[in-house]
Design a protein around this motif. Structure first.
Motif, PDB file in Angstrom:
ATOM      1  N   MET A 233       0.831  -1.204   0.000  1.00  0.00           N
ATOM      2  CA  MET A 233       0.000   0.000   0.000  1.00  0.00           C
ATOM      3  C   MET A 233       0.866   1.255   0.000  1.00  0.00           C
ATOM      4  SD  MET A 233      -3.121  -1.085   2.601  1.00  0.00           S
ATOM      5  CE  MET A 233      -3.973   0.469   2.332  1.00  0.00           C
ATOM      6  N   GLU A 234       1.970   1.220   0.735  1.00  0.00           N
ATOM      7  CA  GLU A 234       2.890   2.358   0.724  1.00  0.00           C
ATOM      8  C   GLU A 234       3.530   2.525  -0.651  1.00  0.00           C
ATOM      9  OE1 GLU A 234       6.843   3.960   3.193  1.00  0.00           O
ATOM     10  OE2 GLU A 234       5.851   2.063   3.744  1.00  0.00           O
ATOM     11  N   GLU A 235       3.955   1.402  -1.235  1.00  0.00           N
ATOM     12  CA  GLU A 235       4.549   1.447  -2.568  1.00  0.00           C
ATOM     13  C   GLU A 235       3.530   1.900  -3.604  1.00  0.00           C
ATOM     14  OE1 GLU A 235       7.422   1.148  -5.525  1.00  0.00           O
ATOM     15  OE2 GLU A 235       7.605   1.146  -3.333  1.00  0.00           O
ATOM     16  N   LEU A 236       2.285   1.455  -3.458  1.00  0.00           N
ATOM     17  CA  LEU A 236       1.229   1.870  -4.387  1.00  0.00           C
ATOM     18  C   LEU A 236       0.975   3.368  -4.285  1.00  0.00           C
ATOM     19  CD1 LEU A 236      -0.909   0.940  -6.434  1.00  0.00           C
ATOM     20  CD2 LEU A 236      -2.474   0.604  -4.518  1.00  0.00           C
ATOM     21  N   SER A 237       1.036   3.895  -3.060  1.00  0.00           N
ATOM     22  CA  SER A 237       0.852   5.338  -2.884  1.00  0.00           C
ATOM     23  C   SER A 237       1.974   6.114  -3.570  1.00  0.00           C
ATOM     24  CB  SER A 237       0.807   5.671  -1.392  1.00  0.00           C
ATOM     25  OG  SER A 237       0.705   7.068  -1.191  1.00  0.00           O
ATOM     26  N   ARG A 238       3.214   5.614  -3.444  1.00  0.00           N
ATOM     27  CA  ARG A 238       4.339   6.280  -4.110  1.00  0.00           C
ATOM     28  C   ARG A 238       4.193   6.217  -5.630  1.00  0.00           C
ATOM     29  NH1 ARG A 238       7.610   3.952   0.142  1.00  0.00           N
ATOM     30  NH2 ARG A 238       8.082   2.175  -1.206  1.00  0.00           N
ATOM     31  N   LYS A 239       3.760   5.064  -6.126  1.00  0.00           N
ATOM     32  CA  LYS A 239       3.580   4.939  -7.572  1.00  0.00           C
ATOM     33  C   LYS A 239       2.455   5.831  -8.068  1.00  0.00           C
ATOM     34  CE  LYS A 239       5.549   0.356  -8.267  1.00  0.00           C
ATOM     35  NZ  LYS A 239       6.704   0.938  -8.976  1.00  0.00           N
ATOM     36  N   GLN A 240       1.401   5.991  -7.271  1.00  0.00           N
ATOM     37  CA  GLN A 240       0.314   6.890  -7.642  1.00  0.00           C
ATOM     38  C   GLN A 240       0.805   8.337  -7.693  1.00  0.00           C
ATOM     39  OE1 GLN A 240      -2.941   6.198  -8.557  1.00  0.00           O
ATOM     40  NE2 GLN A 240      -2.908   8.375  -9.068  1.00  0.00           N
ATOM     41  N   ASP A 241       1.620   8.732  -6.729  1.00  0.00           N
ATOM     42  CA  ASP A 241       2.202  10.080  -6.733  1.00  0.00           C
ATOM     43  C   ASP A 241       3.098  10.278  -7.949  1.00  0.00           C
ATOM     44  OD1 ASP A 241       0.884  10.601  -4.389  1.00  0.00           O
ATOM     45  OD2 ASP A 241       2.613  10.177  -3.098  1.00  0.00           O
ATOM     46  N   ALA A 242       3.931   9.275  -8.245  1.00  0.00           N
ATOM     47  CA  ALA A 242       4.826   9.373  -9.403  1.00  0.00           C
ATOM     48  C   ALA A 242       4.032   9.464 -10.697  1.00  0.00           C
ATOM     49  CB  ALA A 242       5.772   8.166  -9.434  1.00  0.00           C
ATOM     50  N   LEU A 243       2.969   8.669 -10.810  1.00  0.00           N
ATOM     51  CA  LEU A 243       2.130   8.708 -12.012  1.00  0.00           C
ATOM     52  C   LEU A 243       1.447  10.060 -12.152  1.00  0.00           C
ATOM     53  CD1 LEU A 243       0.910   7.228 -14.417  1.00  0.00           C
ATOM     54  CD2 LEU A 243      -0.850   6.340 -12.892  1.00  0.00           C
ATOM     55  N   SER A 244       0.969  10.621 -11.044  1.00  0.00           N
ATOM     56  CA  SER A 244       0.341  11.947 -11.091  1.00  0.00           C
ATOM     57  C   SER A 244       1.340  13.012 -11.530  1.00  0.00           C
ATOM     58  CB  SER A 244      -0.238  12.295  -9.713  1.00  0.00           C
ATOM     59  OG  SER A 244      -1.239  11.368  -9.334  1.00  0.00           O
ATOM     60  N   LEU A 245       2.568  12.915 -11.037  1.00  0.00           N
ATOM     61  CA  LEU A 245       3.599  13.875 -11.446  1.00  0.00           C
ATOM     62  C   LEU A 245       3.914  13.755 -12.933  1.00  0.00           C
ATOM     63  CD1 LEU A 245       6.088  13.677  -8.428  1.00  0.00           C
ATOM     64  CD2 LEU A 245       4.633  15.601  -9.055  1.00  0.00           C
TER      65      LEU A 245
END
Length: 284
Positions: A233-245
């Motif tokens: 879930m933490e990694e998914l949150s980071r990937k979501q942030d990276a994708l948004s950027l």
């Protein structure tokens, strides 16, 4: 007007763009002055041509045949005019060549920038695709892990229920064995019932031990899965942030690319007129 001119064509070669602009402005100014002088001279000659013996403004003048300072002969007049024209043409030829070279250079730079822009956009799209794919894979892995956690929790509940179900029969066997020890005298016999109760007690104890081991393993697996779920879930949150950027970066690049066009400015217009204002020319 007295004109001090050095007819040396080598002195008009530009060294760089700034120097060329200065020379072009100087040549333009010289042509402007010469043209204004010729317009005024033409007005004077036209006025003289229009005079007749009946003209009221004619009169005797003191020493009209004098040679005024700064007078030139026809050869000097023609040479001066040709020099101004030649100088302007040479400066214009150099300017045209430099502008052509600059246009070629700008086109080359523009092509290189466009190629670089397309390469960067391709890399960004590729990176965004990889981010989206990794995000989807992580979501699938998380969903699979959560499903496995739910199944394991059901198994733990089942093991606890099985363990609870085996505890009551074991209590019963233990109680029967303990009570049979109280039989008096020769009746304290290790009969078939005694051996059956002992075997049942051992079987129940072995079953309960196996259930406890399985329960401990299941609980350990559940704890590991929950830790893995938290990490995912933490990694998914980071990937979501990276994708948004990445997506915001692409949107910003598109806005900047669409808003990067500029319009050219109109060229200046310099009006030319003689002192009387009867002739007006425009030099663009």
């Amino acid at each position: 007007m007295e004109h001090n001119v050095s007819f040396n064509s080598a002195s008009i070669r530009p060294l760089n763009s700034c120097d060329l602009l200065s020379r072009l402005q100087e040549a333009r100014q010289q042509l402007t002055i010469d043209l204004q002088d010729k317009i005024e001279a033409l007005d004077v000659d036209m006025s003289c041509l229009s005079l007749t013996i009946q003209s009221p403004e004619i009169s005797l003048k003191p020493n009209p045949t004098r040679v005024p300072p700064g007078s030139t002969n026809p050869q000097q007049w023609e040479q001066f005019s040709r020099y101004n024209i030649s100088r302007a043409r040479e400066e214009m030829q150099v300017s045209v060549q430099i502008r052509e070279n600059n246009s070629i250079t700008r086109a080359q730079v523009q092509n290189e920038l466009e190629a670089q822009r397309m390469s960067v956009e391709f890399a960004l799209r590729k990176r965004t695709h990889h981010e989206e794919q990794a995000h989807h894979d992580m979501q699938w892995q998380l969903k699979t892990t959560q499903d496995e956690i739910a199944e394991l929790e059901k198994d733990i509940i089942g093991l606890e229920e099985d363990l609870q179900a085996k505890t009551a029969p074991l209590k019963l066997v233990h109680t029967r064995l303990e009570n049979r020890i109280k039989r008096p005298g020769m009746d304290l016999c290790r009969d078939e019932v005694q051996f059956g109760l002992v075997d049942e007690a051992k079987h129940l104890e072995a079953t309960i031990l196996a259930l406890k081991q399985k329960l401990a393993q299941a609980q350990h697996s559940l704890q590991s899965l929950k830790q893995h779920e938290a990490q995912m879930m933490e990694e998914l949150s980071r990937k979501q942030d990276a994708l948004s950027l990445e997506q915001r970066s692409n949107q910003t690049r598109q806005r900047l690319t669409l808003g990067g066009t500029t319009e050219g400015l109109p060229s200046a217009v310099v009006p030319l007129a003689n002192s009387s204002g009867r002739h007006k020319l425009v030099l663009a």
